[in-house]
Write a protein that holds these residues in place. Structure first.
Motif, mmCIF file in Angstrom:
data_model
loop_
_atom_site.group_PDB
_atom_site.id
_atom_site.type_symbol
_atom_site.label_atom_id
_atom_site.label_comp_id
_atom_site.label_asym_id
_atom_site.label_seq_id
_atom_site.Cartn_x
_atom_site.Cartn_y
_atom_site.Cartn_z
ATOM 1 N N GLY A 52 0.804 -1.381 0.078
ATOM 2 C CA GLY A 52 -0.135 0.048 -0.232
ATOM 3 C C GLY A 52 0.650 1.147 0.189
ATOM 4 O O GLY A 52 0.147 2.244 0.123
ATOM 5 N N ASN A 53 2.199 1.124 -0.245
ATOM 6 C CA ASN A 53 2.952 2.315 -0.428
ATOM 7 C C ASN A 53 3.104 2.801 -1.724
ATOM 8 O O ASN A 53 2.721 2.011 -2.841
ATOM 9 N N THR A 54 3.408 4.113 -1.902
ATOM 10 C CA THR A 54 3.846 4.329 -3.205
ATOM 11 C C THR A 54 5.475 4.834 -3.350
ATOM 12 O O THR A 54 6.024 4.957 -2.220
ATOM 13 N N ILE A 55 6.099 5.076 -4.365
ATOM 14 C CA ILE A 55 7.564 4.931 -4.436
ATOM 15 C C ILE A 55 8.140 5.967 -5.232
ATOM 16 O O ILE A 55 7.549 5.952 -6.508
ATOM 17 N N VAL A 56 9.228 6.534 -4.989
ATOM 18 C CA VAL A 56 10.040 7.321 -5.875
ATOM 19 C C VAL A 56 11.413 6.776 -5.843
ATOM 20 O O VAL A 56 12.017 6.429 -4.827
ATOM 21 N N ILE A 57 11.933 6.161 -7.089
ATOM 22 C CA ILE A 57 13.010 5.573 -7.195
ATOM 23 C C ILE A 57 14.362 6.218 -8.006
ATOM 24 O O ILE A 57 13.673 6.912 -9.233
ATOM 25 N N LYS A 58 15.345 6.362 -7.474
ATOM 26 C CA LYS A 58 16.435 6.885 -8.204
ATOM 27 C C LYS A 58 17.328 5.985 -8.731
ATOM 28 O O LYS A 58 18.070 5.351 -7.894
ATOM 29 N N PRO A 59 17.455 5.483 -9.905
ATOM 30 C CA PRO A 59 18.425 4.357 -10.429
ATOM 31 C C PRO A 59 19.950 5.091 -10.394
ATOM 32 O O PRO A 59 19.896 6.210 -10.051
ATOM 33 N N SER A 60 20.828 4.050 -10.635
ATOM 34 C CA SER A 60 22.097 4.416 -10.561
ATOM 35 C C SER A 60 22.318 5.494 -11.783
ATOM 36 O O SER A 60 21.688 5.120 -13.041
ATOM 37 N N GLU A 61 23.288 6.468 -11.706
ATOM 38 C CA GLU A 61 23.453 7.108 -12.974
ATOM 39 C C GLU A 61 24.299 6.479 -13.852
ATOM 40 O O GLU A 61 24.457 7.015 -15.038
ATOM 41 N N GLU A 62 24.982 5.228 -13.514
ATOM 42 C CA GLU A 62 25.671 4.494 -14.539
ATOM 43 C C GLU A 62 24.607 3.796 -15.326
ATOM 44 O O GLU A 62 25.157 3.443 -16.496
ATOM 45 N N THR A 63 23.513 3.460 -14.939
ATOM 46 C CA THR A 63 22.457 2.370 -15.593
ATOM 47 C C THR A 63 20.943 3.097 -15.549
ATOM 48 O O THR A 63 20.316 2.222 -14.932
ATOM 49 N N PRO A 64 20.749 4.166 -16.170
ATOM 50 C CA PRO A 64 19.296 4.693 -15.687
ATOM 51 C C PRO A 64 18.614 4.127 -17.063
ATOM 52 O O PRO A 64 17.326 4.263 -17.011
ATOM 53 N N HIS A 65 19.274 3.784 -18.330
ATOM 54 C CA HIS A 65 18.538 3.592 -19.479
ATOM 55 C C HIS A 65 17.498 2.228 -19.282
ATOM 56 O O HIS A 65 16.184 2.574 -19.522
ATOM 57 N N ASN A 66 17.855 1.249 -18.396
ATOM 58 C CA ASN A 66 16.841 0.142 -18.381
ATOM 59 C C ASN A 66 15.520 0.796 -17.628
ATOM 60 O O ASN A 66 14.447 0.166 -17.408
ATOM 61 N N ALA A 67 15.777 1.350 -16.599
ATOM 62 C CA ALA A 67 14.938 2.009 -15.871
ATOM 63 C C ALA A 67 13.951 3.019 -16.655
ATOM 64 O O ALA A 67 12.461 2.898 -16.278
ATOM 65 N N VAL A 68 14.398 3.606 -17.787
ATOM 66 C CA VAL A 68 13.431 4.223 -18.743
ATOM 67 C C VAL A 68 12.664 3.326 -19.442
ATOM 68 O O VAL A 68 11.310 3.474 -19.526
ATOM 69 N N LYS A 69 13.031 2.184 -19.684
ATOM 70 C CA LYS A 69 12.238 1.341 -20.405
ATOM 71 C C LYS A 69 11.025 0.598 -19.348
ATOM 72 O O LYS A 69 10.142 0.510 -19.943
ATOM 73 N N PHE A 70 11.596 0.596 -18.242
ATOM 74 C CA PHE A 70 10.435 -0.217 -17.240
ATOM 75 C C PHE A 70 9.578 0.948 -17.180
ATOM 76 O O PHE A 70 8.434 0.418 -17.127
ATOM 77 N N CYS A 71 9.663 2.248 -17.090
ATOM 78 C CA CYS A 71 8.665 3.242 -17.166
ATOM 79 C C CYS A 71 7.803 3.269 -18.544
ATOM 80 O O CYS A 71 6.510 3.022 -18.283
ATOM 81 N N GLU A 72 8.513 2.921 -19.654
ATOM 82 C CA GLU A 72 7.676 2.669 -20.863
ATOM 83 C C GLU A 72 6.685 1.625 -20.678
ATOM 84 O O GLU A 72 5.456 1.556 -20.991
ATOM 85 N N LEU A 73 7.129 0.302 -20.281
ATOM 86 C CA LEU A 73 6.473 -0.674 -19.914
ATOM 87 C C LEU A 73 5.374 -0.487 -18.979
ATOM 88 O O LEU A 73 4.074 -0.795 -19.304
ATOM 89 N N MET A 74 5.625 0.113 -18.018
ATOM 90 C CA MET A 74 4.608 0.271 -16.968
ATOM 91 C C MET A 74 3.480 1.285 -17.408
ATOM 92 O O MET A 74 2.262 1.071 -16.976
ATOM 93 N N ALA A 75 3.653 2.285 -18.212
ATOM 94 C CA ALA A 75 2.759 3.190 -18.875
ATOM 95 C C ALA A 75 1.780 2.383 -19.796
ATOM 96 O O ALA A 75 0.809 2.899 -19.941
ATOM 97 N N ARG A 76 2.036 0.882 -20.105
ATOM 98 C CA ARG A 76 1.253 0.389 -20.885
ATOM 99 C C ARG A 76 0.199 -0.365 -20.027
ATOM 100 O O ARG A 76 -0.625 -1.211 -20.424
ATOM 101 N N THR A 77 0.298 -0.422 -18.536
ATOM 102 C CA THR A 77 -0.454 -1.189 -17.857
ATOM 103 C C THR A 77 -1.586 -0.125 -16.873
ATOM 104 O O THR A 77 -1.262 1.056 -17.133
ATOM 105 N N PRO A 78 -2.581 -0.618 -16.277
ATOM 106 C CA PRO A 78 -3.376 0.417 -15.691
ATOM 107 C C PRO A 78 -2.938 0.677 -14.434
ATOM 108 O O PRO A 78 -3.618 1.264 -13.643
ATOM 109 N N LEU A 79 -1.665 0.570 -14.202
ATOM 110 C CA LEU A 79 -0.952 1.258 -12.655
ATOM 111 C C LEU A 79 -1.491 2.579 -12.768
ATOM 112 O O LEU A 79 -1.093 3.437 -13.727
#
Ligand code: NAD
Length: 478
Positions: free
Chosen positions: A167-194
């Motif tokens: 029941g929490n919500t979250i703000v995540i900061k990925p590592s500055e070395e590897t943020p690209h996969n997190a961007v893709k995670f967001c793109e996939l998440m945006a396709r769901t009803p979250l």
């Protein structure tokens, strides 16, 4: 080259940051994309979105929150190959391992979703007639998550899944070395009803965006995975607001190889431990203690196995067992520790230097014999394909050496003797001990370090409950 933005309140938001971070491929040095070094104002906007989303999110039945995690998992499963390639490109792990990471991430989301119907409170006996005492588990509110680069995709799920299902919500900061996969995670998440605002992902460096997140009074817990030094800085940041911390920090796992061990099994496991992800894994064997009678044979076999290891650019077409180190600083640290061991009297049996390969930060598979307990290479996390070997006389000495460390995450022992294994279980002071097998935790276990390896832990029931706080209600019959 693509310039990516933060994902706040369900959409990508153009950043006003003056500084951008260029993400590079550690195998070649080639630039991949840029992300913003977000300002404190941008972090605050993400936190406000998470605050606004939290109450309605917590009011949903847990099973619906679990279904939202399952929807993300389904999207991930449809995109394993592109995600794996992207992780390999920015982090340097081999494709097979990246595929495992992506699949494990989807499984982890599903696993945590299953907890939706299993979050349990307690009913306690009262001392008073007519009274009932209830213990509820409630969400903390907004979680701040700060990630390292070594398993960047999985760690999004390791933080977000238990946070969301409870029941929490979250703000995540990925590592500055590897943020690209997190961007893709967001793109996939945006396709769901979250619902918007439930997961927000903001980019930036530790000293700027990371610090702004950890110092914010708007978070109820900071869940951090990374080095001991940063963990300590984050605790200091959190102290100002008495914010709860959950810290998954570094390791210096001892592997004890007893004289009665299956030597080939131990060699295979220790080698795998040193080359997986180029040796950049918190839970893997970082110092190898071998009983004197078998030490020469073990070192010979381990050196032969390490020498035969193929490494190189994981996307160049040839089969390799490991790729580059993450960056120049990582390479320098590994090399300095190897050099300090040699200067202190240890001997390089194989490897021991930067590999003659163009482009990336490749380090040769290395075995160093004749190490001693006080050497830096035995005390500090190496995070590279390097195995320092120390000889011991008996189990008492092995246990004493193993426990003599600032770190207390994982440990392992190789033996065929039940009493030896049992003594190790009872006397090795680490969060995890692996007997006759490689060090890798299960999602239903509890990954939690002792000493400077962390506070609290992740995975399983105990990891889930880290994201809750208790509320005890005393109900007196009138
Ligand atoms: P790191 O500590 O350098 O950075 C981790 C994260 O912290 C990054 O996102 C960084 O931007 C951020 N950060 C840095 N300074 C900060 C500050 N002052 N305030 C807030 N955030 C800050 O670690 P790393 O190099 O990314 O990762 C490697 C380390 O992580 C190793 O020590 C490894 O053992 C550890 N690790 C532990 C586990 C575990 O489960 N225990 C798992 C993976 C990695």
């Amino acid at each position: 080259m693509q310039n990516y933005d933060n994902f706040i309140n369900g959409k990508f938001v153009p950043s006003g940051a003056t500084q951008r971070i260029t993400v590079t491929n550690p195998s070649t040095g080639a630039a991949i994309c840029t992300v913003p070094d977000s300002t404190a104002t941008e972090i605050d906007a993400a936190l406000d979105a998470a605050i606004a989303a939290q109450k309605p999110w917590a009011k949903l039945p847990a099973v619906q929150r679990g279904n939202a995690l399952r929807a993300i998992a389904a999207q991930i499963r449809e995109n394993v190959e592109p995600l794996a390639r992207l992780i390999t490109e920015e982090q340097g792990k081999i494709l097979d391992l990246a595929r495992v990471e992506v699949a494990f991430t989807a499984d982890y989301l599903d696993y945590m979703a299953e907890w939706a119907r299993r979050i349990e409170g307690e009913i306690l006996e009262s001392d008073r007639p007519g009274e009932t005492i209830f213990l509820f588990r409630q969400p903390i509110g907004v979680i701040g998550g700060i990630l390292p680069w070594n398993f960047p995709f999985f760690l999004i799920a390791r933080k977000a899944a238990p946070a969301l299902v409870t029941g929490n919500t979250i703000v995540i900061k990925p590592s500055e070395e590897t943020p690209h996969n997190a961007v893709k995670f967001c793109e996939l998440m945006a396709r769901t009803p979250l619902p918007p605002g439930v997961i927000n992902i903001v980019h930036g460096r530790g000293a700027t965006a990371g610090k702004a997140l950890a110092t914010s009074p708007k978070i109820g817990m900071i869940s951090f995975t990374g080095s001991v030094e940063t963990g300590s800085a984050i605790m200091a940041s959190a102290a100002a607001n008495i914010t709860k911390v959950n810290l998954e920090l570094g390791g210096k796992a001892p592997a004890i190889v007893m004289g009665d061990a299956d030597i080939d099994l131990a060699v295979k496991a220790v080698k795998a431990s040193r080359v997986i992800n180029s040796g950049q894994v918190c839970n893997c064997a970082e110092r190898v203690y071998v009983q004197r009678g078998i030490a020469d044979q073990f070192v010979e076999k381990l050196s032969a196995a390490m020498q035969g290891t193929r490494f190189g650019n994981p996307l160049a077409g040839q089969a390799v067992e490991y790729g580059p180190l993450i960056n120049e600083a990582g390479y320098r640290k590994v090399d300095a520790l190897v050099k300090s061991a040699v200067a202190a009297g240890a001997s390089v049996v194989t490897g021991g230097k930067r590999a003659a390969l163009e482009g990336g930060y490749y380090y040769e598979p290395t075995v160093i014999a004749g190490c001693r307990q006080e050497m830096e290479i035995v005390r500090r996390e190496v995070f590279g394909p390097v195995a320092p070997v120390i000889t011991f006389d008996d189990l008492d000495q092995a246990i004493e050496y193993a426990n003599d460390s600032d770190y207390g995450l994982t440990s392992s022992i190789y033996t065929r003797d039940l009493n030896t294994a049992l003594r190790a279980c009872q006397e090795i002071h680490f969060g995890e001990t692996y007997i006759n097998r490689e060090n890798f935790e299960a999602m239903q276990g509890f990954h939690a370090g002792w000493r400077k390896s962390g506070i609290g832990g992740a995975d399983g029931k105990h990891g889930l409950y880290e994201y809750t706080q208790t509320h005890v209600v005393y109900m007196q019959r009138a």
